[in-house]
Design an enzyme around this catalytic site. Structure first.
Site, mmCIF file in Angstrom:
data_model
loop_
_atom_site.group_PDB
_atom_site.id
_atom_site.type_symbol
_atom_site.label_atom_id
_atom_site.label_comp_id
_atom_site.label_asym_id
_atom_site.label_seq_id
_atom_site.Cartn_x
_atom_site.Cartn_y
_atom_site.Cartn_z
ATOM 1 N N SER A 1 0.798 -1.231 0.000
ATOM 2 C CA SER A 1 0.000 0.000 0.000
ATOM 3 C C SER A 1 0.828 1.276 0.000
ATOM 4 O O SER A 1 0.264 2.374 -0.139
ATOM 5 C CB SER A 1 -0.943 0.005 1.209
ATOM 6 O OG SER A 1 -1.900 -1.027 1.085
ATOM 7 N N ASP B 1 -17.460 1.583 -1.387
ATOM 8 C CA ASP B 1 -16.638 0.380 -1.235
ATOM 9 C C ASP B 1 -17.430 -0.722 -0.543
ATOM 10 O O ASP B 1 -17.689 -0.636 0.669
ATOM 11 C CB ASP B 1 -15.387 0.714 -0.423
ATOM 12 C CG ASP B 1 -14.587 -0.522 -0.060
ATOM 13 O OD1 ASP B 1 -14.696 -1.544 -0.781
ATOM 14 O OD2 ASP B 1 -13.837 -0.460 0.940
ATOM 15 N N ASP C 1 -11.019 -6.418 -0.440
ATOM 16 C CA ASP C 1 -10.411 -5.438 0.440
ATOM 17 C C ASP C 1 -10.046 -6.136 1.750
ATOM 18 O O ASP C 1 -10.606 -7.192 2.079
ATOM 19 C CB ASP C 1 -11.401 -4.302 0.725
ATOM 20 C CG ASP C 1 -10.705 -3.072 1.279
ATOM 21 O OD1 ASP C 1 -10.644 -2.063 0.541
ATOM 22 O OD2 ASP C 1 -10.209 -3.112 2.421
ATOM 23 N N HIS D 1 -15.246 0.014 3.307
ATOM 24 C CA HIS D 1 -15.046 1.251 4.055
ATOM 25 C C HIS D 1 -16.147 2.278 3.793
ATOM 26 O O HIS D 1 -16.023 3.439 4.192
ATOM 27 C CB HIS D 1 -13.697 1.877 3.682
ATOM 28 C CG HIS D 1 -12.508 1.061 4.074
ATOM 29 N ND1 HIS D 1 -11.993 0.068 3.266
ATOM 30 C CD2 HIS D 1 -11.744 1.068 5.194
ATOM 31 C CE1 HIS D 1 -10.943 -0.483 3.860
ATOM 32 N NE2 HIS D 1 -10.777 0.106 5.031
ATOM 33 N N CYS E 1 -7.647 2.012 1.541
ATOM 34 C CA CYS E 1 -8.745 1.254 0.940
ATOM 35 C C CYS E 1 -8.290 0.594 -0.368
ATOM 36 O O CYS E 1 -8.003 1.260 -1.362
ATOM 37 C CB CYS E 1 -9.923 2.200 0.660
ATOM 38 S SG CYS E 1 -11.272 1.417 -0.232
#
Length: 633
Positions: free
Chosen positions: A335, A359, A372, A378, A391
């Site tokens: 990430s 999401d 996810d 989220h 996310c």
């Protein structure tokens, strides 16, 4: 009167004829003798007059011995003068195999006078394989005065064995700087070939060692110095009588680094017994402040020639201590890739900061479900929130919208997938995937589904910690990229003149200030209210950061990753990138902790210790421990 009678048995001799023949022979003999004297005279004239200079040179060569004087190697210090590499002299017991006869018997006899350990013999045997028969090789180094006296009294018993005073290199910081400073080693045939190709062989007469890795290798031309020469008159037995002339050697230059030894120590200790790497960079110059690869090794092992047992242990350790992880280790960025993806979206007009997605906790593409890390998702996610809570779904969709070639083109501007040009050798380029790259590498076309995981720093993505640190330092500097460099300046030992390593920008990425401001605001939010908040709770300065978790092995669709059920070497890597202070960055860094799970749990606390020391002078220097309550990613 009686008649004269002639005896018929007696012949009358012709005296005149005999005299004629005699004189002829005498003339021939005289002419021959004269010719010999003429030839002898001509030969003497040729030797004494015509060839005078040549034979005078040969005579002088027999009388005069040219002895090289090895220069002192330059020392290496950190920015505060802490010594990282220096020299000292010691006595060495050396054997010339070509003069020694039965080596085994000789060494056995020597060991009755001077202790020769099994490791000394192993090292000597290894040097024998790499050297020539007439070279003097050390069997024992750093002899005591008592050992020297014992051998001197018995020297006549050991042909081909000498005690020599040698300069030695020492690395007082041990493994702490093993991958940065590197080490020297004995010159081998490959080194000789390279020196000859570079037309530097004459400057290495009498020199035994040369830089092998790290700065010792990269700055060899500066560190070595210039070899001196001494003309010594010798007698017929080869013994020195007097010194005729002396050209002193010129010591090598010193290296003063941008590195901070204490900062390096704090970072190294913070890893504890974990494997990984950390690179810290000064955004304003590209100067490297810390360069950690854990585990390291003791470079002092290599100075005398490492013995086979220690070499085997280092080379075959599952922890791979000889690998410079910061420079040559490549990892999926996880990430930590997302802020750059978001910046690409703004640059290419694919997203606005306010544009949001809903999401649900997954993204379905072509029948494949990309999940996810948060079950249920989220909720409504805009760009700020996508970075702060990390996310995945936001970036699955974004990657699909950008396309692989746009991603590759933009990330290449930040240096991903190419060498930074740092001033030590051995840097990996990493892998920045694209359609062209896959065709070249695998002879296969790129499939759209492969782009999705690229958006969260997975898939074919593979970059070095150095590239990650350089990228976040460039972002901290608003798109101005400097070449990372470890050496601050080279100092001439004689004149004290300093030659700086100029901090020239490589390029300006020409990014819009408003786009950079959006990303920077989100990175500050990560450490205030997002995935890095726990690690930076109570910090006396504002910082910006991004956590990351990178898969080591893939999991089947529908399966859930459970760390405790996976072999330790197959667990996820933890990553963290950061800079601080947020408003005026003085330091930017990247941390990778191998097989340690979430970046927030394992990597961010290491970064916190490093930043606390550099910005506040706080010296905690304690290993980071697992904290399962930490925020994921």
């Amino acid at each position: 009167m009686s008649e004269l009678t002639v005896n018929p048995g007696i012949e009358l001799r012709n005296s005149r004829l005999e005299i004629y023949h005699f004189r002829r022979r005498l003339a021939v003999a005289a002419g021959f003798v004269l010719l010999m004297f003429v030839l002898l005279f001509l030969r003497f004239f040729y030797l004494q007059v015509v060839m005078h200079d040549h034979y005078q040179t040969l005579a002088e060569a027999n009388r005069i011995s040219i002895v090289p004087i090895v220069p002192n190697r330059g020392i290496i210090v950190d920015r505060n003068g802490v010594v990282l590499a220096h020299n000292y002299s010691a006595y060495t017991l050396e054997i010339t195999p070509g003069k020694a006869g039965d080596l085994d018997a000789l060494i056995e006899e020597l060991s009755t006078l001077i202790e020769i350990a099994p490791k000394d013999r192993r090292r000597f045997n290894k040097l024998m394989e790499e050297s020539r028969n007439f070279e003097s090789l050390p069997i024992r180094t750093r002899l005591s005065d008592e050992e020297i006296a014992r051998f001197a009294a018995n020297r006549y018993r050991f042909p081909g064995v000498e005690i020599n005073a040698r300069p030695f290199r020492q690395y007082p910081q041990g493994e702490l700087f093993s991958h940065v400073v590197g080490h020297i080693g004995r010159i081998n045939q490959r080194d000789l070939d390279q020196l000859e190709a570079d037309d530097r062989l004459s400057n290495y007469r009498g020199t035994v060692y040369i830089g092998k890795t790290g700065l010792e290798h990269s700055y060899e031309r500066f560190l070595h110095g210039t070899t001196g020469v001494e003309e010594v008159e010798v007698d017929s037995g080869g013994r020195a009588v007097r010194t005729l002339s002396r050209t002193p050697p010129v010591s090598g230059n010193n290296l003063v680094l941008k590195l901070d030894a204490k900062l390096q120590e704090i970072a190294y200790r913070a890893f504890g017994d974990r494997r990984g790497a950390l690179v810290a960079i000064e955004p304003d110059t590209g100067g490297v402040l810390a360069f950690v690869s854990k585990p390291g090794f003791d470079p002092n092992f290599f100075v005398d020639g490492i013995d086979p047992q220690n070499w085997h242990e280092l080379n075959n350790s599952p922890d791979r201590p000889m690998i410079n992880r910061a420079l040559a280790g490549t990892y999926p960025p996880g990430s930590t890739f997302k802020p750059f993806m978001a910046l690409a979206a703004l640059t290419y007009g694919k997203r606005t900061p306010q544009q949001a997605i809903s999401d649900p906790g997954y993204f379905n593409f072509g029948g494949h479900v990309f999940r996810d890390d948060k079950v249920g998702g989220h909720g409504l996610v805009d760009m700020y929130k996508s970075i702060v809570v990390s996310c995945d779904t936001y970036y699955y969709v974004l990657a699909n919208d950008l396309g692989i070639d746009n991603i590759s083109k933009f990330m290449g501007r930040f240096g991903f997938g190419s060498r930074t040009g740092i001033d030590i050798a051995g840097e990996s380029a990493g892998i920045l995937p694209s359609q062209e790259w896959k065709m070249r590498r695998f002879k296969q076309k790129w499939y759209a589904g492969e782009t999705i995981s690229i958006g969260i720093g997975q898939g074919y993505n593979a970059y070095t910690p150095l590239q990650l640190a350089s990228a976040i330092a460039t972002l901290a500097k608003d798109g101005v990229m400097f070449r990372p460099h470890i050496v601050d300046y080279v100092e001439n030992v004689t004149t004290r003149e300093r030659t700086p390593v100029e901090p020239k920008p490589l390029r300006n990425l020409d990014l819009k200030p408003e786009h950079i401001a959006v990303i920077k605001q989100a990175l500050v939010g990560v450490n205030k209210e997002g995935t890095g908040a726990r690690a930076f709770a109570g910090a006396e300065y504002a910082s910006a950061g991004k956590t990351g978790t990178a898969q080591v092995i893939g999991i089947k669709q529908g399966e859930k990753y459970v760390e405790g059920r996976v072999h330790e070497r197959h667990r996820d890597h933890a990553l963290f990138i950061a800079y601080a202070p947020a408003e005026n960055p003085r330091i930017a860094l990247a941390v990778v902790v191998e097989n340690s799970g979430f970046g927030a749990r394992a990597a961010a606390p290491i970064a916190r210790q490093v930043l606390d020391y550099y910005l506040l002078g706080k010296d905690i220097a304690k290993p980071v421990k697992d904290d399962d309550s930490g925020t994921s990613d």
